[in-house]
Design a protein around this motif. Structure first.
Motif, short mmCIF file in Angstrom:
data_model
loop_
_atom_site.label_atom_id
_atom_site.label_comp_id
_atom_site.label_asym_id
_atom_site.label_seq_id
_atom_site.Cartn_x
_atom_site.Cartn_y
_atom_site.Cartn_z
N GLU A 89 1.11 -1.23 0.58
CA GLU A 89 0.11 -0.10 -0.05
C GLU A 89 0.90 1.31 -0.07
OE1 GLU A 89 -2.65 2.49 2.67
OE2 GLU A 89 -3.14 0.05 2.96
N TRP A 90 2.19 1.34 1.42
CA TRP A 90 2.61 2.66 0.81
C TRP A 90 3.28 2.70 -0.22
CZ3 TRP A 90 7.77 2.47 4.48
CH2 TRP A 90 8.19 3.47 4.65
N ILE A 91 4.17 1.96 -0.91
CA ILE A 91 4.19 2.11 -2.51
C ILE A 91 3.63 2.22 -3.41
CG2 ILE A 91 6.01 1.28 -4.46
CD1 ILE A 91 6.81 -0.72 -2.33
N TRP A 92 2.48 1.53 -3.80
CA TRP A 92 1.49 1.76 -5.16
C TRP A 92 0.44 2.87 -4.45
CZ3 TRP A 92 3.02 -0.68 -9.20
CH2 TRP A 92 3.79 -1.36 -9.21
N GLN A 93 -0.34 3.06 -3.61
CA GLN A 93 -1.14 3.72 -2.90
C GLN A 93 -0.87 5.22 -2.76
OE1 GLN A 93 -2.49 0.93 -4.27
NE2 GLN A 93 -4.66 1.48 -3.62
N TYR A 94 0.57 5.20 -2.16
CA TYR A 94 1.14 6.99 -2.10
C TYR A 94 1.92 6.99 -2.32
CZ TYR A 94 -1.76 5.34 1.90
OH TYR A 94 -3.59 5.48 3.03
#
Length: 174
Positions: free
Chosen positions: A40-45
């Motif tokens: 999530e940290w890489i792809w969403q944010y």
């Protein structure tokens, strides 16, 4: 082995970052939760630089396009994907992890993509085509070996299978 089905890990980028930085990887459950948060940290944010925390120069990545070695390859592939599909979402269908602190861990995950080609790709201009057009489900499966490398937990090897043909199809002009 731990098996988890996940609904939502959305807590905001600061909470996700805090969890990723503080996770000690003492149990398989932590491995599963860490890599959900990390993804999530890489792809969403779009915190692509965090890849350096979990991959290393010796990481081997196996994909449909062939094998590559090193963190820079992972960074390049991620940036290319984000450029082509800038508003992408990744939903976890399932994740499991097994192992221990002494021998390391393996985890596997299945994700669903809802990506639209709104950015430039290796095939040209944005097409506006979506991977999930006409109700299709586009999936990715990944397995990783996590090991202590230079005193830190890192992904030592990764096997990644995506809906490769569908990803190319939406990048091609009509």
């Amino acid at each position: 082995m731990i098996r988890m089905t996940l609904d939502d890990f959305s807590k905001g980028s600061r909470q996700v970052e805090k969890f990723c930085r503080e996770c000690e990887l003492k149990f398989p459950e932590e491995v599963a939760k860490l890599f959900i948060a990390y993804t999530e940290w890489i792809w969403q944010y779009k915190y692509v630089g965090t890849i350096y925390q979990f991959y290393c120069e010796d990481t081997v990545l196996h994909t449909c396009d062939g094998d590559s070695v090193g963190v820079e390859s992972v960074i390049a592939n991620t940036l290319s994907s984000i450029r082509t599909f800038p508003d992408q979402t990744v939903n976890f269908v399932d994740i499991f992890a097994e192992g221990n602190e002494e021998d390391g861990y393996y985890f596997g995950q299945c994700t669903e993509f809802k990506w639209k080609c709104d950015g430039w790709s290796a095939y040209g201009a944005p097409t506006g085509k979506a991977l999930d057009d006409n109700g299709k489900r586009v999936m990715s499966m990944c397995e990783c070996r996590v090991a202590k490398i230079d005193g830190r937990w890192r992904i030592a090897e990764e096997w990644l299978v995506r809906s490769h043909e569908a990803m190319i199809r939406v990048q091609l002009p009509d």
